[in-house]
Design a protein around this motif. Structure first.
Motif, PDB file in Angstrom:
ATOM      1  N   CYS A  44       3.729 -33.327  -6.988  1.00 35.02           N
ATOM      2  CA  CYS A  44       4.644 -34.426  -6.442  1.00 35.02           C
ATOM      3  C   CYS A  44       5.325 -33.907  -5.155  1.00 35.02           C
ATOM      4  O   CYS A  44       5.589 -34.704  -4.282  1.00 35.02           O
ATOM      5  N   ARG A  48       4.356 -35.976  -1.654  1.00 34.45           N
ATOM      6  CA  ARG A  48       5.512 -36.680  -0.997  1.00 34.45           C
ATOM      7  C   ARG A  48       5.711 -36.124   0.262  1.00 34.45           C
ATOM      8  O   ARG A  48       5.869 -36.896   1.199  1.00 34.45           O
ATOM      9  N   LYS A 105       3.640 -42.885  -6.114  1.00 31.00           N
ATOM     10  CA  LYS A 105       5.101 -43.111  -6.885  1.00 31.00           C
ATOM     11  C   LYS A 105       4.644 -43.213  -8.366  1.00 31.00           C
ATOM     12  O   LYS A 105       5.570 -42.704  -8.959  1.00 31.00           O
ATOM     13  N   LYS A 106       3.516 -43.865  -8.618  1.00 34.10           N
ATOM     14  CA  LYS A 106       3.147 -43.714  -9.962  1.00 34.10           C
ATOM     15  C   LYS A 106       2.965 -42.178 -10.688  1.00 34.10           C
ATOM     16  O   LYS A 106       3.272 -41.904 -11.695  1.00 34.10           O
ATOM     17  N   ARG A 109       6.556 -40.800 -11.166  1.00 35.81           N
ATOM     18  CA  ARG A 109       7.080 -41.558 -12.344  1.00 35.81           C
ATOM     19  C   ARG A 109       6.298 -41.230 -13.595  1.00 35.81           C
ATOM     20  O   ARG A 109       6.716 -41.554 -14.945  1.00 35.81           O
TER      21      ARG A 109
END
Length: 142
Positions: A44, A48, A105-106, A109
């Motif tokens: 992640c 990002r 983003k998926k 999350r």
């Protein structure tokens, strides 16, 4: 002379943008294959930073420099349909870029439901765009 500087900077921005477009889906492949929490967090962060720190600025620079070149040299629009096809492909590539952002983003999350095989194929899409755009710019077949 300004046009040549813009063109050089545009090419550099395109190279940086494509580096991210090639690497982020590859990270998605590895992320989809991981199952432990530390790996998930590490991917992640990597995704990002790549997206926000390299891909978005490079895309903005690519588009801004390309538009600037068109403003300086609007006669390019009269050189054939190749430029219109190229610009259409660039718009589709911007869409692919934003799809990558949505997938990022998926993953963040924990909502990814696709396997690594999907992302291996998804990773090949920018190659098709790159081939088509470079051929249109260099060969100008239309």
């Amino acid at each position: 002379m300004l046009y040549l500087w813009l063109k050089a900077l545009h090419i550099i921005a395109v190279i940086c943008w494509f580096a991210g477009l090639f690497y982020l889906p590859r990270l998605f492949v590895y992320h989809a294959m991981s199952s432990d929490a530390p790996s998930h967090e590490r991917f992640c962060v990597m995704e990002r930073k790549l997206y926000r720190g390299i891909m978005v600025p490079s895309m903005i620079a690519t588009l801004a420099l390309g538009i600037w070149m068109l403003v300086i040299n609007p006669s390019l629009f009269a050189t054939g349909i190749w430029l219109h096809i190229k610009l259409t492909l660039v718009l589709l590539l911007v869409g692919y870029h934003h799809m990558c952002g949505a997938l990022l983003k998926k993953f963040a999350r924990g909502e990814n439901h696709r396997g690594h095989v999907f992302y291996r194929w998804f990773n090949e899409v920018p190659v098709i765009f790159l081939l088509a755009i470079v051929i249109l710019v260099v060969v100008r077949p239309f």
